[in-house]
Design an enzyme around this catalytic site. Structure first.
Site, PDB file in Angstrom:
ATOM      1  N   SER A 125       6.772  -5.435   4.116  1.00 15.64           N
ATOM      2  CA  SER A 125       7.042  -5.135   5.512  1.00 15.64           C
ATOM      3  C   SER A 125       5.794  -4.614   6.215  1.00 15.64           C
ATOM      4  O   SER A 125       4.938  -3.955   5.597  1.00 15.64           O
ATOM      5  CB  SER A 125       8.150  -4.080   5.610  1.00 15.64           C
ATOM      6  OG  SER A 125       8.279  -3.562   6.917  1.00 15.64           O
ATOM      7  N   TYR A 149      10.343   3.981   3.784  1.00 13.83           N
ATOM      8  CA  TYR A 149      10.460   2.538   3.599  1.00 13.83           C
ATOM      9  C   TYR A 149       9.091   1.888   3.455  1.00 13.83           C
ATOM     10  O   TYR A 149       8.883   1.020   2.597  1.00 13.83           O
ATOM     11  CB  TYR A 149      11.216   1.949   4.781  1.00 13.83           C
ATOM     12  CG  TYR A 149      11.445   0.458   4.728  1.00 13.83           C
ATOM     13  CD1 TYR A 149      12.342  -0.096   3.828  1.00 13.83           C
ATOM     14  CD2 TYR A 149      10.790  -0.394   5.615  1.00 13.83           C
ATOM     15  CE1 TYR A 149      12.573  -1.465   3.798  1.00 13.83           C
ATOM     16  CE2 TYR A 149      11.018  -1.764   5.595  1.00 13.83           C
ATOM     17  CZ  TYR A 149      11.908  -2.290   4.685  1.00 13.83           C
ATOM     18  OH  TYR A 149      12.129  -3.646   4.655  1.00 13.83           O
ATOM     19  N   LYS A 153       7.659  -0.167   0.153  1.00 12.89           N
ATOM     20  CA  LYS A 153       7.144  -1.531   0.185  1.00 12.89           C
ATOM     21  C   LYS A 153       5.704  -1.592  -0.323  1.00 12.89           C
ATOM     22  O   LYS A 153       5.329  -2.531  -1.039  1.00 12.89           O
ATOM     23  CB  LYS A 153       7.243  -2.105   1.603  1.00 12.89           C
ATOM     24  CG  LYS A 153       8.662  -2.371   2.061  1.00 12.89           C
ATOM     25  CD  LYS A 153       9.344  -3.414   1.192  1.00 12.89           C
ATOM     26  CE  LYS A 153      10.691  -3.826   1.741  1.00 12.89           C
ATOM     27  NZ  LYS A 153      11.361  -4.873   0.915  1.00 12.89           N
TER      28      LYS A 153
END
Length: 316
Positions: A125, A149, A153
């Protein structure tokens, strides 16, 4: 070939599965078995080549079942999305970190046992870049995640790169933007407004956008995303750069440009604006982006704003 898709019932996963069944990876019919795993399935395709498994993709029992025979290609899409991972750290860590590590380790063990190195396409991402972002971004821009997050990633990228360096996996990571147009709002996606604008215009509904009309974002349709995932799987390993990480080309557009184009397509687009500073800071201040290695490798964006809209709504 045997192909595994994690997160197969997700927004991108469902479209990828349909493309794999119709087009294969390199050519139609080259997927002899398609293994799909997700927490649950609905409206799943019934096909002789398809096997479903509902459950945690990183659980030992699930991995035992999925990898009872070697797989050739893995599309690892499953994750807890950004806002949800930030709100529930334990869940985000369990799925995005520990389960991903377990999956990669088991795939590497397969390579050791069968002398058969699986190709792994990892849906990373743009969250790895964090915020605020520099005025211009290219292949040399360093990741500086500012949310869990993004950290998850980035760690996944590094793990896959290391297994690739060791010759156990053939990894390729794509740093994807928010993909449009999701069918409904999702509390787990901070970039949900990007899809909501499309859906409100399509349905003739009024929508209050949490970023300003001048907010700039990176846009990619679901078909374009699937194109890039399949392209990553098709790339020959020869000559790929060591890290095997790309940020595919995107359309860099202001929200007002999208709204105006939607108004032309649907006759009107009733959008009000009530900017939320946090959302605009994270998703509405994205600068021009050009990863030259991604362009040279053949990754593509949607072309034009009209093409983006047409493609984003083409597979409803």
């Amino acid at each position: 070939m045997r192909v595994l898709v994690t997160g197969a019932n997700g927004f991108v996963g469902r479209a990828l599965v349909q493309r794999l069944l119709s087009e294969g990876v390199a050519c139609a019919g080259d997927v002899s078995q398609l293994l799909l795993v997700d927490q649950a399935f609905y409206n799943a395709p019934e096909h002789a080549r398809v096997s479903f498994l509902a459950g945690d993709f990183g659980a030992p029992r699930t991995l035992d079942s999925l990898l009872s025979e070697p797989v050739d290609i893995v599309f690892h899409l499953a994750s807890v999305p950004g806002a949800q991972a930030e709100a529930d750290h334990a869940l985000g860590d369990r799925v995005n970190l520990y389960a991903t590590l377990a999956l990669f380790e088991r795939l590497a063990q397969q390579a050791q046992a069968h002398s058969r190195v699986p190709r792994v396409v990892f849906a990373s991402s743009v969250a790895v870049y964090g915020a605020p972002l520099p005025p211009l971004m290219d292949e040399h821009t360093l990741p500086k995640p500012t949310a869990s997050y993004g950290v998850h990633k980035l760690v996944g990228e590094q793990l896959l790169s290391d297994w690739t360096r060791r010759g156990k996996l053939d990894g390729r990571s794509l740093r994807l933007p928010g993909i449009v147009a999701r069918p409904g709002l999702s509390a787990g996606h901070g970039s949900a407004f990007m899809s909501a604008i499309f859906r409100a215009a399509q349905l003739g509904q009024r929508y209050t956008c949490p970023v300003s009309p001048s907010a700039s974002a990176w846009w990619m349709s679901r078909p374009c995303c699937v194109d890039n995932l399949l392209h990553a799987a098709r790339l020959s390993a020869d000559g790929l750069h060591a890290q095997r990480v790309w940020t595919p080309p995107v359309l860099h557009l202001e929200v007002k440009r999208i709204v105006d184009a939607l108004a032309v397509r649907f006759g009107s687009a009733r959008v009000d604006y009530s900017p939320d500073d946090r959302i605009e800071r994270l998703f509405g201040r994205q600068p021009p982006l050009m990863d030259r290695r991604a362009v040279e490798a053949g990754f593509q964006h949607d072309g034009t704003v009209d093409s983006l809209i047409a493609r984003a709504l083409s597979d409803d």
